[in-house]
Design an enzyme around this catalytic site. Sequence first.
Site, PDB file in Angstrom:
ATOM      1  N   SER A 166       0.847  -1.193   0.000  1.00 37.85           N
ATOM      2  CA  SER A 166       0.000   0.000   0.000  1.00 37.85           C
ATOM      3  C   SER A 166       0.889   1.252   0.000  1.00 37.85           C
ATOM      4  O   SER A 166       1.667   1.455  -0.925  1.00 37.85           O
ATOM      5  CB  SER A 166      -0.955  -0.039   1.185  1.00 37.85           C
ATOM      6  OG  SER A 166      -1.928   0.973   1.085  1.00 37.85           O
ATOM      7  N   ASP A 263      -9.595  -3.869  -5.754  1.00 36.74           N
ATOM      8  CA  ASP A 263      -8.817  -2.875  -5.010  1.00 36.74           C
ATOM      9  C   ASP A 263      -8.955  -1.521  -5.706  1.00 36.74           C
ATOM     10  O   ASP A 263      -8.823  -1.442  -6.940  1.00 36.74           O
ATOM     11  CB  ASP A 263      -7.347  -3.313  -4.988  1.00 36.74           C
ATOM     12  CG  ASP A 263      -6.489  -2.541  -4.007  1.00 36.74           C
ATOM     13  OD1 ASP A 263      -6.713  -1.332  -3.843  1.00 36.74           O
ATOM     14  OD2 ASP A 263      -5.588  -3.159  -3.417  1.00 36.74           O
ATOM     15  N   HIS A 293      -8.603  -4.047  -1.224  1.00 39.33           N
ATOM     16  CA  HIS A 293      -7.465  -3.426  -0.540  1.00 39.33           C
ATOM     17  C   HIS A 293      -7.508  -3.807   0.947  1.00 39.33           C
ATOM     18  O   HIS A 293      -8.511  -3.628   1.618  1.00 39.33           O
ATOM     19  CB  HIS A 293      -7.512  -1.903  -0.684  1.00 39.33           C
ATOM     20  CG  HIS A 293      -6.207  -1.260  -0.338  1.00 39.33           C
ATOM     21  ND1 HIS A 293      -5.154  -1.222  -1.221  1.00 39.33           N
ATOM     22  CD2 HIS A 293      -5.766  -0.671   0.794  1.00 39.33           C
ATOM     23  CE1 HIS A 293      -4.121  -0.608  -0.648  1.00 39.33           C
ATOM     24  NE2 HIS A 293      -4.472  -0.278   0.574  1.00 39.33           N
TER      25      HIS A 293
END
Length: 327
Positions: A166, A263, A293
């Site tokens: 991330s 995501d 995500h």
Amino acid sequence: MDITQRIDPQVRARLDQYLQLVGPKGLSGIGDIPERRRRQAELTALRAAPGVPDDMDVYDLSITHGAATPVLVRVYRPHASTRQAPCVYYIHGGGMVAGSVDGDHAKAIGLARATGCVVVSVEYRLAPENPYPAALDDCYAGLVAVVDRHREHGIDPGRIGLYGTSAGGGLAAAVALLSRDRGGPAIAYQMLVSPMLDDLSSTPSATANTGFGAWSREANIQAWRALLGEDFGTGRVPPYAAPARAGDLSGLPPTYVDVGDLDLLRDEAIDFARRLCWAGVPVELHVYPGGIHGGENLAPDAELSVRVRGYRHNALRRALCGEEPPR
């Protein structure tokens, strides 16, 4: 069809439990960043923290550099690792505004065990208190110091891999760019997991794949604003802050990218991988149906999560240890 029906069932079950615990919008629905950090710390404390592993040495280093505050890096060295072992330089996630070495302690242990590499996890300063380039400066300074002292830590400087998830994926990509441009440490490999690369948050996936409660477009934009301050949304944002803006991706290390197809960062990850290919960089790209995500954090034991981690570990062993995958 309701897009949430496409979420992997095991991940969806854990997502529902998580939302019941923290609220319908999850942690990303908490607009106050300090409060979000506090709630995240509470959730982390609910999980049993792993003790000091018997099969590896774990120790902290304090790296002094240009900033007023030294950078902390935590070294995980498996007892079974070679004298000059490959190193995975690990950069935690958290949207540039949260996360810590302590919070990812168990993940770093698991990565060291699975690969046999020395794992070095870096603590970087968080926005908005410390806007760009603080986090990048910390990550780069930690890497340089570890490579400079590679003999002390039993690390092979020719086998250094970056690993980021991330926000950590965005920082890993930025560290690779910075190291290339400054003639810094040679990076043998980079692994970008659901990387946060594009400050514009304007792709189709950023609009469609949001609202699940794990990470939202609103929280993503807030995070970029916290990092970039008055430069947010302008042409002044450098590629070291948002690697999607980099015009030249040539000369970067072989790269592994993975992302869920649900995501919100899917499109920027795929576009970055595509542009790396165009620049002549070897790329392995995985897009996982049903993945969201942060889904692996929510459901670490889900079949999808286990499979994804297995692919990553195999790739790291191939790239850094020269191992062939099991048949």
